[in-house]
Design a protein around this motif. Structure first.
Motif, PDB file in Angstrom:
ATOM      1  N   PRO A 189       1.753  17.733 -34.774  1.00 51.88           N
ATOM      2  CA  PRO A 189       1.311  18.000 -36.156  1.00 51.88           C
ATOM      3  C   PRO A 189       1.585  19.424 -36.628  1.00 51.88           C
ATOM      4  CG  PRO A 189      -0.424  16.916 -34.894  1.00 51.88           C
ATOM      5  CD  PRO A 189       0.676  17.238 -33.928  1.00 51.88           C
ATOM      6  N   LEU A 190       1.661  20.362 -35.713  1.00 51.45           N
ATOM      7  CA  LEU A 190       1.938  21.743 -36.109  1.00 51.45           C
ATOM      8  C   LEU A 190       3.348  21.915 -36.671  1.00 51.45           C
ATOM      9  CD1 LEU A 190       0.312  23.614 -33.081  1.00 51.45           C
ATOM     10  CD2 LEU A 190      -0.637  23.292 -35.388  1.00 51.45           C
ATOM     11  N   HIS A 191       4.236  20.961 -36.374  1.00 46.21           N
ATOM     12  CA  HIS A 191       5.630  21.038 -36.810  1.00 46.21           C
ATOM     13  C   HIS A 191       6.002  19.942 -37.808  1.00 46.21           C
ATOM     14  CE1 HIS A 191       5.458  23.151 -32.924  1.00 46.21           C
ATOM     15  NE2 HIS A 191       6.275  23.988 -33.529  1.00 46.21           N
ATOM     16  N   LEU A 192       4.989  19.313 -38.404  1.00 47.67           N
ATOM     17  CA  LEU A 192       5.211  18.170 -39.299  1.00 47.67           C
ATOM     18  C   LEU A 192       6.181  18.487 -40.436  1.00 47.67           C
ATOM     19  CD1 LEU A 192       4.422  15.254 -40.107  1.00 47.67           C
ATOM     20  CD2 LEU A 192       2.534  16.247 -41.412  1.00 47.67           C
ATOM     21  N   GLU A 193       5.970  19.555 -41.144  1.00 48.96           N
ATOM     22  CA  GLU A 193       6.802  19.849 -42.325  1.00 48.96           C
ATOM     23  C   GLU A 193       8.258  20.116 -41.952  1.00 48.96           C
ATOM     24  OE1 GLU A 193       5.880  19.273 -45.443  1.00 48.96           O
ATOM     25  OE2 GLU A 193       3.989  18.626 -44.557  1.00 48.96           O
ATOM     26  N   ILE A 194       8.499  20.860 -40.875  1.00 51.11           N
ATOM     27  CA  ILE A 194       9.888  21.147 -40.482  1.00 51.11           C
ATOM     28  C   ILE A 194      10.583  19.875 -40.002  1.00 51.11           C
ATOM     29  CG2 ILE A 194       9.370  21.904 -38.120  1.00 51.11           C
ATOM     30  CD1 ILE A 194      11.878  23.873 -39.864  1.00 51.11           C
ATOM     31  N   ILE A 195       9.860  19.005 -39.302  1.00 45.36           N
ATOM     32  CA  ILE A 195      10.465  17.756 -38.820  1.00 45.36           C
ATOM     33  C   ILE A 195      10.771  16.839 -40.001  1.00 45.36           C
ATOM     34  CG2 ILE A 195      10.022  15.666 -37.466  1.00 45.36           C
ATOM     35  CD1 ILE A 195       8.574  17.580 -35.446  1.00 45.36           C
ATOM     36  N   LYS A 221      11.595  17.779 -42.956  1.00 44.78           N
ATOM     37  CA  LYS A 221      12.804  18.351 -43.570  1.00 44.78           C
ATOM     38  C   LYS A 221      14.041  17.972 -42.763  1.00 44.78           C
ATOM     39  CE  LYS A 221      14.753  22.776 -45.097  1.00 44.78           C
ATOM     40  NZ  LYS A 221      16.075  22.523 -44.592  1.00 44.78           N
ATOM     41  N   GLN A 222      13.952  18.044 -41.439  1.00 44.84           N
ATOM     42  CA  GLN A 222      15.094  17.698 -40.582  1.00 44.84           C
ATOM     43  C   GLN A 222      15.446  16.221 -40.720  1.00 44.84           C
ATOM     44  OE1 GLN A 222      13.323  19.122 -36.919  1.00 44.84           O
ATOM     45  NE2 GLN A 222      14.655  20.925 -36.890  1.00 44.84           N
ATOM     46  N   ASN A 261      14.607  11.199 -32.401  1.00 47.58           N
ATOM     47  CA  ASN A 261      13.799  11.263 -31.182  1.00 47.58           C
ATOM     48  C   ASN A 261      14.110  12.512 -30.356  1.00 47.58           C
ATOM     49  OD1 ASN A 261      11.691   9.840 -29.821  1.00 47.58           O
ATOM     50  ND2 ASN A 261      13.144   9.422 -28.184  1.00 47.58           N
ATOM     51  N   ASN A 262      15.319  13.025 -30.469  1.00 48.33           N
ATOM     52  CA  ASN A 262      15.729  14.210 -29.706  1.00 48.33           C
ATOM     53  C   ASN A 262      15.435  15.530 -30.426  1.00 48.33           C
ATOM     54  OD1 ASN A 262      16.677  12.868 -27.391  1.00 48.33           O
ATOM     55  ND2 ASN A 262      18.606  12.387 -28.413  1.00 48.33           N
ATOM     56  N   LEU A 263      14.875  15.461 -31.630  1.00 45.60           N
ATOM     57  CA  LEU A 263      14.499  16.699 -32.321  1.00 45.60           C
ATOM     58  C   LEU A 263      13.365  17.383 -31.555  1.00 45.60           C
ATOM     59  CD1 LEU A 263      14.411  15.509 -36.056  1.00 45.60           C
ATOM     60  CD2 LEU A 263      16.103  17.041 -35.007  1.00 45.60           C
ATOM     61  N   PRO A 264      13.371  18.700 -31.502  1.00 48.84           N
ATOM     62  CA  PRO A 264      12.259  19.412 -30.858  1.00 48.84           C
ATOM     63  C   PRO A 264      10.925  19.047 -31.518  1.00 48.84           C
ATOM     64  CG  PRO A 264      14.045  20.921 -31.376  1.00 48.84           C
ATOM     65  CD  PRO A 264      14.378  19.616 -32.033  1.00 48.84           C
ATOM     66  N   ASN A 265       9.908  18.847 -30.705  1.00 50.47           N
ATOM     67  CA  ASN A 265       8.543  18.544 -31.143  1.00 50.47           C
ATOM     68  C   ASN A 265       8.335  17.126 -31.656  1.00 50.47           C
ATOM     69  OD1 ASN A 265       7.416  21.235 -30.592  1.00 50.47           O
ATOM     70  ND2 ASN A 265       8.862  21.850 -32.196  1.00 50.47           N
TER      71      ASN A 265
END
Length: 104
Positions: A17-23, A25-26, A64-68
């Motif tokens: 959840p700490l990386h929700l917005e960046i993921i 966007k990706q 699935n291979n994206l960080p976080n």
């Protein structure tokens, strides 16, 4: 006779959840992806619209291979298909042919 297909799939992506917005966007940077919702717990509903099934599996693997990203799960897959000949015959009648994965 050529076969025209559109594959419509939905995925649930679970991420930190700490990386929700960046993921999010990706994910939207991949062709044919659209985000339909997300939760504060890090779950994202993604819809893919593609011309072939190979693109779906490639996109699932890439996400699935994206960080976080903790997991990516296919929850729905529908194939809309018609031949060019059928499209010409039924275009004016407004008839569509579709197949949900698992149907024969």
């Amino acid at each position: 006779m050529a076969l025209n297909e559109v594959h419509i799939s939905s995925l649930v992506v679970h991420c930190d959840p700490l990386h929700l917005e960046i993921i999010k966007k990706q994910i939207t940077e991949y062709d044919g992806t659209e985000i339909y919702g997300d939760s504060p717990e890090g779950k994202i509903v993604v819809v893919l619209e593609t011309e072939n099934q190979g693109f779906i599996t490639d996109t699932i693997d890439a996400i699935n291979n994206l960080p976080n990203v903790l997991s990516t799960v296919l929850v729905y897959h529908q194939i809309e298909s018609s031949s060019e000949e059928t499209e010409l015959q039924y275009k004016d009648a407004g008839i569509q042919h579709s197949q949900i994965e698992g149907e024969a």
